[in-house]
Design a protein around this motif. Structure first.
Motif, PDB file in Angstrom:
ATOM      1  N   VAL A   1      -2.427  -2.756  -4.298  1.00 23.47           N
ATOM      2  CA  VAL A   1      -1.914  -1.838  -3.473  1.00 23.47           C
ATOM      3  C   VAL A   1      -2.920  -2.057  -2.276  1.00 23.47           C
ATOM      4  O   VAL A   1      -4.281  -1.215  -2.213  1.00 23.47           O
ATOM      5  N   ASN A   2      -2.696  -2.709  -1.337  1.00 19.75           N
ATOM      6  CA  ASN A   2      -3.517  -3.040   0.031  1.00 19.75           C
ATOM      7  C   ASN A   2      -3.485  -1.772   0.869  1.00 19.75           C
ATOM      8  O   ASN A   2      -2.482  -1.722   1.603  1.00 19.75           O
ATOM      9  N   PRO A   3      -4.655  -0.952   1.029  1.00 19.30           N
ATOM     10  CA  PRO A   3      -4.620   0.274   1.734  1.00 19.30           C
ATOM     11  C   PRO A   3      -4.338  -0.065   3.201  1.00 19.30           C
ATOM     12  O   PRO A   3      -3.972   0.933   4.052  1.00 19.30           O
ATOM     13  N   ILE A   4      -4.885  -1.199   3.667  1.00 21.77           N
ATOM     14  CA  ILE A   4      -5.142  -1.431   5.328  1.00 21.77           C
ATOM     15  C   ILE A   4      -3.317  -1.766   5.687  1.00 21.77           C
ATOM     16  O   ILE A   4      -3.466  -2.068   7.058  1.00 21.77           O
ATOM     17  N   GLN A   5      -2.553  -1.905   4.970  1.00 22.23           N
ATOM     18  CA  GLN A   5      -1.130  -2.133   5.498  1.00 22.23           C
ATOM     19  C   GLN A   5      -0.196  -0.669   5.419  1.00 22.23           C
ATOM     20  O   GLN A   5       0.936  -0.842   5.728  1.00 22.23           O
ATOM     21  N   PHE A   6      -0.946   0.442   5.153  1.00 25.97           N
ATOM     22  CA  PHE A   6      -0.356   1.539   4.992  1.00 25.97           C
ATOM     23  C   PHE A   6      -0.794   2.442   6.373  1.00 25.97           C
ATOM     24  O   PHE A   6      -2.007   2.484   6.511  1.00 25.97           O
ATOM     25  N   GLY A   7       0.165   3.259   7.072  1.00 22.21           N
ATOM     26  CA  GLY A   7       0.007   3.968   8.123  1.00 22.21           C
ATOM     27  C   GLY A   7      -0.899   5.499   7.372  1.00 22.21           C
ATOM     28  O   GLY A   7      -0.572   5.615   6.444  1.00 22.21           O
ATOM     29  N   PRO A   8      -1.141   6.079   8.403  1.00 22.15           N
ATOM     30  CA  PRO A   8      -1.852   7.358   8.132  1.00 22.15           C
ATOM     31  C   PRO A   8      -0.802   8.258   7.369  1.00 22.15           C
ATOM     32  O   PRO A   8      -1.336   9.086   6.535  1.00 22.15           O
ATOM     33  N   ASN A   9       0.452   8.426   7.591  1.00 20.58           N
ATOM     34  CA  ASN A   9       1.553   9.287   7.101  1.00 20.58           C
ATOM     35  C   ASN A   9       2.303   8.555   6.004  1.00 20.58           C
ATOM     36  O   ASN A   9       3.282   9.186   5.656  1.00 20.58           O
ATOM     37  N   GLU A  10       1.849   7.641   5.713  1.00 24.61           N
ATOM     38  CA  GLU A  10       2.687   6.769   4.642  1.00 24.61           C
ATOM     39  C   GLU A  10       1.927   6.887   3.122  1.00 24.61           C
ATOM     40  O   GLU A  10       1.181   7.728   2.940  1.00 24.61           O
ATOM     41  N   ASP A  11       2.680   6.290   2.177  1.00 22.81           N
ATOM     42  CA  ASP A  11       2.715   6.711   0.590  1.00 22.81           C
ATOM     43  C   ASP A  11       1.679   5.955  -0.006  1.00 22.81           C
ATOM     44  O   ASP A  11       1.914   5.779  -1.233  1.00 22.81           O
TER      45      ASP A  11
ATOM     46  N   HIS B   1       1.145  -2.485  10.381  1.00 17.68           N
ATOM     47  CA  HIS B   1       1.412  -2.545   9.065  1.00 17.68           C
ATOM     48  C   HIS B   1       1.318  -4.206   8.552  1.00 17.68           C
ATOM     49  O   HIS B   1       0.669  -4.697   7.724  1.00 17.68           O
ATOM     50  N   PHE B   2       1.885  -4.853   9.655  1.00 13.23           N
ATOM     51  CA  PHE B   2       1.708  -6.480   9.497  1.00 13.23           C
ATOM     52  C   PHE B   2       0.228  -7.028   9.667  1.00 13.23           C
ATOM     53  O   PHE B   2       0.161  -8.000   8.934  1.00 13.23           O
ATOM     54  N   ASP B   3      -0.326  -6.354  10.407  1.00 14.71           N
ATOM     55  CA  ASP B   3      -1.837  -6.681  10.496  1.00 14.71           C
ATOM     56  C   ASP B   3      -2.447  -6.574   9.296  1.00 14.71           C
ATOM     57  O   ASP B   3      -3.426  -7.591   8.416  1.00 14.71           O
ATOM     58  N   GLY B   4      -2.173  -5.812   8.457  1.00 12.54           N
ATOM     59  CA  GLY B   4      -2.698  -5.373   7.214  1.00 12.54           C
ATOM     60  C   GLY B   4      -2.151  -6.297   6.035  1.00 12.54           C
ATOM     61  O   GLY B   4      -2.908  -6.980   5.300  1.00 12.54           O
ATOM     62  N   VAL B   5      -0.819  -6.646   6.347  1.00 14.22           N
ATOM     63  CA  VAL B   5      -0.218  -7.640   5.356  1.00 14.22           C
ATOM     64  C   VAL B   5      -0.894  -8.909   5.530  1.00 14.22           C
ATOM     65  O   VAL B   5      -1.392  -9.777   4.519  1.00 14.22           O
ATOM     66  N   ALA B   6      -0.929  -9.410   6.967  1.00 20.08           N
ATOM     67  CA  ALA B   6      -1.467 -10.860   7.317  1.00 20.08           C
ATOM     68  C   ALA B   6      -2.912 -10.989   6.758  1.00 20.08           C
ATOM     69  O   ALA B   6      -3.385 -12.088   6.509  1.00 20.08           O
TER      70      ALA B   6
END
Length: 292
Positions: A57-67, A124-129
């Motif tokens: 579960v990659n933390p850097i693809q989640f925004g501050p108010n996401e799950d 989000h996609f910066d975290g995914v990439a």
């Protein structure tokens, strides 16, 4: 199946497999596995000698108010499912293993990240990439398998691989749905009974748009209006976006003609944001009609 948490241990194990001329395939996931993930494993086993599944579960693809904190996790169940389906290596690193220090390097893909979920989830996609690049560097797979459930993600990863000359073939795999049409997602578990029932409007709207297209409607705007109209009949549905884009470039489409087109939507039911899509292939369909 061998479970590995360490990057060093996984690299050493896979080096041994490559020395035996084994072809390695990667199935990257965030866990809480369902049949959609398992279909990726099946495709990987058909294509490769060795299948590596990652659960992270990659933390850097989640925004501050996401799950991030509440994202569903069940490693014991996931391990049993992966083993039963024939995964060879299950890579389950900790956050500190993947990001031992503050990350100073980020992989950014421009243009294809700026619409659809990229507009709704900045960063989000910066975290995914970034995490996918790390996984590619760790595993060094010949093939990597991604579900078309997130068609934008597939387009972004393909663009990144092309631009950076990464030696991996991306294999897009079809969306897997429940019998009633709901696209499988780890986040479906968040839905209560009524939200789950009303969420069927997503696949219904997509199917009505496909029927309209098959009946001769080629205007992207008209198809978008049809989708919005169908979804609006669900009182719990809160539309984030409905978009029709050329695929995989994700440039805006006005008239559907001559290339693949993505119908994509994101809709919230309560606090749960669901995505769904379909890809229309005009060239193939027109060729089939001509052949008849």
């Amino acid at each position: 199946m061998r479970m590995i948490k360490s990057i060093k241990e996984l690299r050493e194990a896979l080096c041994g497999e490559r020395n035996k001329n084994k072809t390695i395939g990667l199935v990257p996931t965030m866990g809480f596995l369902h049949e959609g993930h398992m279909s990726l494993v099946d495709r990987a086993k058909q294509t490769c000698d060795i299948v590596v599944m990652s659960i992270f579960v990659n933390p850097i693809q989640f925004g501050p108010n996401e799950d991030l904190a509440s994202y569903p996790r069940d490693l014991e169940r996931d391990t049993a499912l992966a083993s039963a389906r024939g995964v060879d290596y299950l890579f389950t690193p900790s956050v500190s293993e993947m990001y031992p220090t503050v990350n100073k390097t980020t992989v950014t893909v421009s243009d294809v990240t700026e619409s659809l979920c990229g507009a709704s989830r900045p960063g989000h996609f910066d975290g995914v990439a970034t995490v996918v690049t790390k996984l590619f560097n760790i595993v060094q797979p010949a093939y990597a398998f991604f579900g078309m459930k997130d068609a934008q993600q597939v387009a972004i990863i393909m663009q990144m691989v092309d631009d950076l000359n990464m030696p991996v073939t991306i294999v897009p795999c079809p969306i897997v749905r429940e019998k009633d049409g709901l696209a499988l997602s780890s986040r479906n578990v968040y839905l209560n009974e009524e939200q789950r029932r009303q969420a069927l409007v997503l696949s219904r709207a997509i199917n009505e748009a496909k029927d309209a297209y098959a009946g001769g409607e080629k205007s992207a705007e008209a198809l978008k209006e049809l989708i919005v109209s169908v979804i609006s009949h669900s009182p719990l549905a809160d539309i984030d976006y409905v978009e029709i884009r050329n695929y995989p470039s994700l440039t805006e489409a006005a008239i559907i003609s001559g290339q693949e087109v993505l119908i994509a939507l994101a809709v919230r039911f309560g606090n749960t944001r669901l995505i769904d899509n379909t890809v229309l292939s005009p060239v193939k369909e027109e060729a089939a009609c001509f052949a008849q």
